[in-house]
Design a protein around this motif. Sequence first.
Motif, PDB file in Angstrom:
ATOM      1  N   ILE A   1     -39.272  18.122 -35.991  1.00 44.65           N
ATOM      2  CA  ILE A   1     -40.299  18.831 -35.484  1.00 44.65           C
ATOM      3  C   ILE A   1     -39.812  19.208 -34.002  1.00 44.65           C
ATOM      4  O   ILE A   1     -39.361  18.165 -33.196  1.00 44.65           O
ATOM      5  CB  ILE A   1     -41.419  17.476 -35.034  1.00 44.65           C
ATOM      6  CG1 ILE A   1     -42.047  17.109 -36.386  1.00 44.65           C
ATOM      7  CG2 ILE A   1     -42.513  18.103 -34.229  1.00 44.65           C
ATOM      8  CD1 ILE A   1     -43.047  15.899 -36.168  1.00 44.65           C
ATOM      9  N   ILE A   2     -39.975  20.182 -33.559  1.00 45.85           N
ATOM     10  CA  ILE A   2     -39.226  20.876 -32.342  1.00 45.85           C
ATOM     11  C   ILE A   2     -40.557  21.428 -31.437  1.00 45.85           C
ATOM     12  O   ILE A   2     -41.396  21.927 -31.990  1.00 45.85           O
ATOM     13  CB  ILE A   2     -38.501  22.165 -32.911  1.00 45.85           C
ATOM     14  CG1 ILE A   2     -37.438  21.740 -33.970  1.00 45.85           C
ATOM     15  CG2 ILE A   2     -38.129  22.757 -31.681  1.00 45.85           C
ATOM     16  CD1 ILE A   2     -36.646  22.737 -34.295  1.00 45.85           C
ATOM     17  N   GLY A   3     -40.461  20.768 -30.417  1.00 48.34           N
ATOM     18  CA  GLY A   3     -41.441  20.997 -29.345  1.00 48.34           C
ATOM     19  C   GLY A   3     -42.507  19.784 -29.471  1.00 48.34           C
ATOM     20  O   GLY A   3     -42.723  19.204 -30.464  1.00 48.34           O
ATOM     21  N   PRO A   4     -43.769  20.010 -28.397  1.00 47.68           N
ATOM     22  CA  PRO A   4     -43.433  20.908 -27.558  1.00 47.68           C
ATOM     23  C   PRO A   4     -42.831  20.408 -26.315  1.00 47.68           C
ATOM     24  O   PRO A   4     -41.676  19.666 -26.509  1.00 47.68           O
ATOM     25  CB  PRO A   4     -45.392  20.986 -27.247  1.00 47.68           C
ATOM     26  CG  PRO A   4     -45.590  19.580 -27.355  1.00 47.68           C
ATOM     27  CD  PRO A   4     -44.810  19.351 -28.766  1.00 47.68           C
ATOM     28  N   HIS A   5     -43.292  20.673 -25.157  1.00 48.21           N
ATOM     29  CA  HIS A   5     -42.416  20.274 -24.046  1.00 48.21           C
ATOM     30  C   HIS A   5     -42.716  18.605 -23.813  1.00 48.21           C
ATOM     31  O   HIS A   5     -43.909  18.145 -24.229  1.00 48.21           O
ATOM     32  CB  HIS A   5     -43.029  21.171 -22.641  1.00 48.21           C
ATOM     33  CG  HIS A   5     -42.287  20.641 -21.270  1.00 48.21           C
ATOM     34  ND1 HIS A   5     -42.889  19.546 -20.621  1.00 48.21           N
ATOM     35  CD2 HIS A   5     -41.417  21.220 -20.676  1.00 48.21           C
ATOM     36  CE1 HIS A   5     -42.125  19.377 -19.503  1.00 48.21           C
ATOM     37  NE2 HIS A   5     -41.350  20.717 -19.474  1.00 48.21           N
ATOM     38  N   PRO A   6     -41.817  17.986 -23.138  1.00 50.56           N
ATOM     39  CA  PRO A   6     -42.126  16.389 -23.000  1.00 50.56           C
ATOM     40  C   PRO A   6     -43.482  15.914 -22.261  1.00 50.56           C
ATOM     41  O   PRO A   6     -43.888  14.877 -22.574  1.00 50.56           O
ATOM     42  CB  PRO A   6     -40.818  15.761 -22.365  1.00 50.56           C
ATOM     43  CG  PRO A   6     -40.115  16.903 -22.002  1.00 50.56           C
ATOM     44  CD  PRO A   6     -40.757  18.080 -22.793  1.00 50.56           C
ATOM     45  N   GLN A   7     -43.948  16.796 -21.512  1.00 53.25           N
ATOM     46  CA  GLN A   7     -45.099  16.203 -20.790  1.00 53.25           C
ATOM     47  C   GLN A   7     -46.344  16.254 -21.786  1.00 53.25           C
ATOM     48  O   GLN A   7     -47.547  15.736 -21.214  1.00 53.25           O
ATOM     49  CB  GLN A   7     -45.668  17.318 -19.858  1.00 53.25           C
ATOM     50  CG  GLN A   7     -44.611  17.298 -18.463  1.00 53.25           C
ATOM     51  CD  GLN A   7     -44.935  18.233 -17.295  1.00 53.25           C
ATOM     52  OE1 GLN A   7     -46.338  18.362 -17.217  1.00 53.25           O
ATOM     53  NE2 GLN A   7     -43.874  18.632 -16.812  1.00 53.25           N
ATOM     54  N   ASP A   8     -46.213  16.853 -23.026  1.00 53.71           N
ATOM     55  CA  ASP A   8     -47.381  16.267 -24.156  1.00 53.71           C
ATOM     56  C   ASP A   8     -47.059  15.103 -25.005  1.00 53.71           C
ATOM     57  O   ASP A   8     -47.977  15.035 -25.822  1.00 53.71           O
ATOM     58  CB  ASP A   8     -47.255  17.438 -25.173  1.00 53.71           C
ATOM     59  CG  ASP A   8     -48.436  18.487 -24.585  1.00 53.71           C
ATOM     60  OD1 ASP A   8     -48.930  18.440 -23.334  1.00 53.71           O
ATOM     61  OD2 ASP A   8     -48.865  19.434 -25.436  1.00 53.71           O
ATOM     62  N   GLN A   9     -46.137  14.262 -24.474  1.00 50.19           N
ATOM     63  CA  GLN A   9     -46.092  13.041 -25.178  1.00 50.19           C
ATOM     64  C   GLN A   9     -47.339  12.348 -25.243  1.00 50.19           C
ATOM     65  O   GLN A   9     -47.461  11.464 -26.135  1.00 50.19           O
ATOM     66  CB  GLN A   9     -44.753  12.304 -24.412  1.00 50.19           C
ATOM     67  CG  GLN A   9     -44.475  10.784 -25.413  1.00 50.19           C
ATOM     68  CD  GLN A   9     -44.005  11.167 -26.701  1.00 50.19           C
ATOM     69  OE1 GLN A   9     -42.940  11.942 -26.923  1.00 50.19           O
ATOM     70  NE2 GLN A   9     -44.727  10.817 -27.708  1.00 50.19           N
ATOM     71  N   PHE A  10     -47.864  12.153 -24.088  1.00 50.00           N
ATOM     72  CA  PHE A  10     -49.056  11.571 -23.996  1.00 50.00           C
ATOM     73  C   PHE A  10     -50.139  11.776 -25.162  1.00 50.00           C
ATOM     74  O   PHE A  10     -51.058  10.871 -25.671  1.00 50.00           O
ATOM     75  CB  PHE A  10     -49.893  11.174 -22.604  1.00 50.00           C
ATOM     76  CG  PHE A  10     -50.775  12.700 -22.368  1.00 50.00           C
ATOM     77  CD1 PHE A  10     -51.958  12.471 -22.114  1.00 50.00           C
ATOM     78  CD2 PHE A  10     -50.135  13.706 -21.925  1.00 50.00           C
ATOM     79  CE1 PHE A  10     -52.755  13.682 -22.082  1.00 50.00           C
ATOM     80  CE2 PHE A  10     -50.978  15.157 -21.763  1.00 50.00           C
ATOM     81  CZ  PHE A  10     -52.245  14.700 -21.553  1.00 50.00           C
ATOM     82  N   LEU A  11     -50.127  13.089 -25.354  1.00 50.04           N
ATOM     83  CA  LEU A  11     -51.133  13.534 -26.643  1.00 50.04           C
ATOM     84  C   LEU A  11     -50.577  13.252 -27.945  1.00 50.04           C
ATOM     85  O   LEU A  11     -51.400  12.877 -28.590  1.00 50.04           O
ATOM     86  CB  LEU A  11     -51.244  14.903 -26.190  1.00 50.04           C
ATOM     87  CG  LEU A  11     -52.187  15.622 -25.080  1.00 50.04           C
ATOM     88  CD1 LEU A  11     -52.128  16.872 -24.944  1.00 50.04           C
ATOM     89  CD2 LEU A  11     -53.681  15.172 -25.259  1.00 50.04           C
ATOM     90  N   ILE A  12     -49.436  13.260 -28.044  1.00 46.66           N
ATOM     91  CA  ILE A  12     -48.625  12.949 -29.267  1.00 46.66           C
ATOM     92  C   ILE A  12     -48.993  11.332 -29.598  1.00 46.66           C
ATOM     93  O   ILE A  12     -49.499  10.928 -30.586  1.00 46.66           O
ATOM     94  CB  ILE A  12     -47.226  13.241 -29.266  1.00 46.66           C
ATOM     95  CG1 ILE A  12     -46.776  14.476 -29.304  1.00 46.66           C
ATOM     96  CG2 ILE A  12     -46.514  12.806 -30.533  1.00 46.66           C
ATOM     97  CD1 ILE A  12     -45.343  14.753 -29.191  1.00 46.66           C
ATOM     98  N   ASP A  13     -49.012  10.608 -28.465  1.00 46.80           N
ATOM     99  CA  ASP A  13     -49.220   9.079 -28.834  1.00 46.80           C
ATOM    100  C   ASP A  13     -50.740   9.086 -29.203  1.00 46.80           C
ATOM    101  O   ASP A  13     -51.055   7.995 -29.689  1.00 46.80           O
ATOM    102  CB  ASP A  13     -48.794   8.503 -27.367  1.00 46.80           C
ATOM    103  CG  ASP A  13     -47.297   8.289 -27.073  1.00 46.80           C
ATOM    104  OD1 ASP A  13     -46.477   8.602 -28.118  1.00 46.80           O
ATOM    105  OD2 ASP A  13     -46.994   8.254 -25.845  1.00 46.80           O
TER     106      ASP A  13
END
Length: 212
Positions: free
Chosen positions: A77-89
């Motif tokens: 899985i490539i991307g997105p920017h790390p500032q979206d980690q909270f959404l991935i979680d």
Amino acid sequence: MLKYHTIVVTPFQQNCSIVWCDATLDAAVIDPGGELPRILAKVKELGVRLKAIWLTHAHIDHAGAAGELAQTHALPIIGPHPQDQFLIDSLPAQSMAYGFPLAQSFTPSRWLDDGDAVQIGNETLNVYHTPGHTPGHVIFHSSAASLAFVGDVLFAGSIGRTDFPRGDHQQLIDSIITKLWPLGGATRFVPGHGPESTFARERASNPFVGGT
């Protein structure tokens, strides 16, 4: 040459794109939000080899099936920017809130940032960090094909919502003006929802950013 095919998936009618290099038939899938059987059937029909998952951002309709696809087909899985980690979680919670099949959270194999590039076969696409809709949103641009995959930054006649957690309207407008417009008016783009358009058309007539 870069080729692509877009499939509309999920109840949110999200544009999931399969992109591939016609010389090698290596392919990536951009924003697999759901309906994996349909996506995989199209990959088989096209006769391409899926090598990677690219994400513009981590809302459920764009990333909901990424974890499962990565796990079942051993794909990065490539991307997105790390500032979206909270959404991935929060993907499991997002899936329950919106009535989607239970989504897996994950850690991308590779985060992306402004100025990065991704490659599939012989084709290279440049990455631009375009926050506003989400803080970690990115877009993919092929200068050779004059083609961009812009997720939920810009639509034909509209722009991305900014009323979700950590959205920022002014940041979104700035992303469009400073990151998308310099790519050239002739650039055709595939948005996260709805029909394709060009940057010139949107710059001239989009009621939210027209004339900028």
